[in-house]
Scaffold this active site. Structure first.
Site, mmCIF file in Angstrom:
data_model
loop_
_atom_site.group_PDB
_atom_site.id
_atom_site.type_symbol
_atom_site.label_atom_id
_atom_site.label_comp_id
_atom_site.label_asym_id
_atom_site.label_seq_id
_atom_site.Cartn_x
_atom_site.Cartn_y
_atom_site.Cartn_z
ATOM 1 N N GLY A 111 -1.041 -2.402 6.183
ATOM 2 C CA GLY A 111 -1.943 -3.518 6.468
ATOM 3 C C GLY A 111 -2.814 -3.211 7.677
ATOM 4 O O GLY A 111 -3.348 -2.107 7.819
ATOM 5 N N THR A 140 0.806 -1.192 0.000
ATOM 6 C CA THR A 140 0.000 0.000 0.000
ATOM 7 C C THR A 140 0.856 1.266 0.000
ATOM 8 O O THR A 140 1.961 1.272 0.496
ATOM 9 C CB THR A 140 -0.861 0.009 1.294
ATOM 10 O OG1 THR A 140 -1.469 -1.241 1.381
ATOM 11 C CG2 THR A 140 -1.850 1.135 1.322
#
Ligand code: DON
Length: 582
Positions: free
Chosen positions: A477, A384
């Site tokens: 996460g 991410t």
């Protein structure tokens, strides 16, 4: 007033490097500038070249959505660990004209051929190789459709202009940073599983790129050109779609032409809450982030954190207990709302938060084994990266996008030059068995065809009197929720300006495992007190990287790229048409 004074002190320290950093195409490759100020716009991203590209678009009259699209495609080139066209994401857009925030969901989706037990071996155990490193671990990518949707509905500049910088960076190359060189060296086992991955990220013969050498990605440039010319059809149909489906045929892959053609983007109102007189907006499900950040803020509102102070054992205890209840609820109640009824109103209700707060006693630690997910009163009816952007029109964008683990599945689509995500691991492959982030789930997040896996990505915007004052978000996460939460608490409760709000050491508790994680930086006395209170404390690694913007009274915009991950950058506009830090 105090905050404004602090800002000047904090930012003056950074001005020497940020001062008059004029942008031009040749400016890419400069050293990262982590903190900067602007008056007419700001882009903060996990790679400074991505931020520079976005700022250049703002300087040409583009709005925050245009900049987000250009930054997103640029990051797909310069930040291969998580920037992507083979993954998905969430974009929160504050529209100044309408004074409202909308949430665009371009999360990856389970292919039609996916099934609940697809990652279980013959003994019924989760096969982590399959769920994280195989072609089957890839969900149908959403990024290209999502960025196109955002642009078509809210952008100003021509689509192809927004892809041009990314195409140039892929074709002409960009200088490999120390950090990327090191990452490529350490992840050769992951990136070397396909010949295409070896050819792109390593020299002929398998050698490593040294810092400063140019990395060129010709196949990716071709794919980006197709997207520039044909929009989403350049990806979801035609030669690129053929290459994706051919890649699937090399083993275990499930994504079909129909899956690609049927991919849809959704738009919904942002999930909203309030915290000590501020409004907080974030991403609704299938993100778990927005709902639980608002739930946690609702609980924390019952405690005087300013009195216990930042970094104290008392504050950490209240925050850690709060986190446990939220993650317990996450494990049971959260999933794709198209498949599972999420009790959103109850989870974000102030009264439910008061009930949780009542169970949190000062100095008391309830073991996770004694905390169970709450029960809603009755079924309701119906690796991410993050970048934050503010434009001169008053719009703001908060975007989190991901391939899931670093470099996703590690599988490069041969001929198309991009990495595929391994987002299918965000589903609960088996009830109660933790995924790669140690997060557990159940039926609500079980694998089903066409379903979107539950996400922790939590792009967020804090508003005061209807106007954005703080834009935040992070990778990491399951730790994203607590990182974003703490950036907001630091900003609101402790009146930190954006720099310290991002930089202060963070804590994390996710209910299971029953461990309180602390970043380095807390005092030994605090750690002793927390252990004495009953916590199993682990001090060590950092995982998150908050990329945030503060809009201060008087119009100054401060950007801060989290130095926890090298290469980030904040680029501001000091004059209306020039991407120069003030
Ligand atoms: O959507 C999620 O929750 C995860 N796939 C996010 C992955 C992530 O943040 C990786 N970054 N370090």
């Amino acid at each position: 007033m105090f905050r404004t004074l602090l800002q000047f002190i904090v930012f003056i320290g950074f001005f020497s490097s940020a001062y008059a950093q004029e942008l031009s195409p040749t400016a890419t490759g400069q050293e990262a500038v982590y903190a900067t100020a602007g008056r007419y716009g700001m882009v903060v991203a996990q790679h400074h070249i991505g931020a520079e590209v976005g700022a250049e678009i703002l300087a040409r009259g583009g709005n925050a959505v245009d900049a987000a699209v250009a930054t997103g495609f640029a990051l797909a080139v310069v930040l291969p660990r998580s920037g992507n066209i083979g993954g998905g994401g969430f974009m929160l857009v504050y529209l100044a004209g309408e004074q409202k925030t909308i949430a665009i969901d371009y999360r990856e989706t389970a292919p039609a051929a996916a099934s609940g037990n697809m990652f279980l071996d013959r003994q019924g155990n989760v096969d982590q190789q399959l769920s994280t490193k195989s072609r089957a671990s890839a969900g149908v990518p959403g990024t290209v459709a999502g960025l196109y949707y955002a642009h078509r509905k809210y952008g100003l500049l021509p689509w192809a202009d927004l892809l041009a910088p990314a195409i140039r960076l892929a074709e002409e190359g960009f200088p490999v940073s120390d950090y990327l060189a090191q990452l490529l060296r350490s992840r050769k086992d992951r990136l070397g599983v396909t010949r295409a991955g070896l050819e792109i990220f390593y020299k002929p013969g398998g050698g490593f790129y040294a810092p400063g050498e140019m990395l060129r990605q010709q196949d990716l440039a071709k794919t980006l050109k197709r997207i520039a010319e044909n929009g989403p059809d350049g990806f979801y149909r035609g030669p690129v779609a053929d290459l994706i489906v051919a890649e699937m045929a090399r083993g275990h892959g499930l994504i079909s032409h129909a899956d690609l053609e049927n991919y849809t983007v959704t738009e919904a109102p942002a999930v909203t809450g309030s915290y000590r007189g501020f409004e907080v907006v974030s991403m609704p499900p299938p993100s778990s982030g927005g709902v639980h950040i608002i739930q946690m803020l609702n609980v924390l509102e019952n405690f005087d954190l300013r009195q216990t102070g930042p970094g104290s054992a008392a504050t950490i205890q209240v925050m850690a207990e709060t986190m446990k209840y939220a993650y317990a609820d996450r494990s049971q109640h959260m999933g794709d709302p198209a498949f599972h009824e999420v009790p959103l109103a109850w989870l974000t209700d102030k009264e439910y938060a008061r009930q949780i707060a009542g169970k949190i006693k000062r100095g008391g630690v309830v073991p996770s084994s004694q905390i169970k997910p709450g029960t809603p009163p009755a079924p309701e009816s119906p690796e991410t990266n993050h970048y934050s952007i503010v434009d001169k029109y008053g719009n703001a964008v908060s975007t989190s996008t991901t391939l899931n683990l670093t470099f996703g599945s590690g599988i490069v689509v041969a001929g198309a030059g991009f990495l595929l995500n391994n987002e299918m691991d965000d589903f609960s492959a088996k009830p109660g068995v933790p995924n790669a982030y140690g997060l557990t789930g159940g039926a609500a997040n079980a694998i089903e065809p066409g379903k979107r896996p539950l996400s922790s990505m939590s792009p967020a915007i804090v508003l005061k009197d209807g106007k954005p004052v703080f834009i935040t978000g992070s990778p990491g996460g399951g730790r994203i929720l607590t990182a974003v939460l703490q950036s907001i608490v630091n900003f609101i409760d402790f009146e930190n300006s954006v720099g310290p709000a991002v930089q202060s050491p963070r804590i994390h508790h996710q209910w299971l495992p029953d461990v309180l994680f602390l970043e380095p930086g807390f005092s030994p006395e605090t750690i002793i007190k927390l252990r004495q209170a009953g916590y199993t404390v682990k001090v060590g690694q950092v995982f998150t990287a908050v990329e945030a913007i503060e809009i201060a009274p008087g119009g100054w915009i401060y950007g801060y790229a989290d130095p926890r991950r090298a290469d980030g950058g904040a680029v501001g506009l000091c004059v209306e048409d020039m991407a120069v830090a003030c």
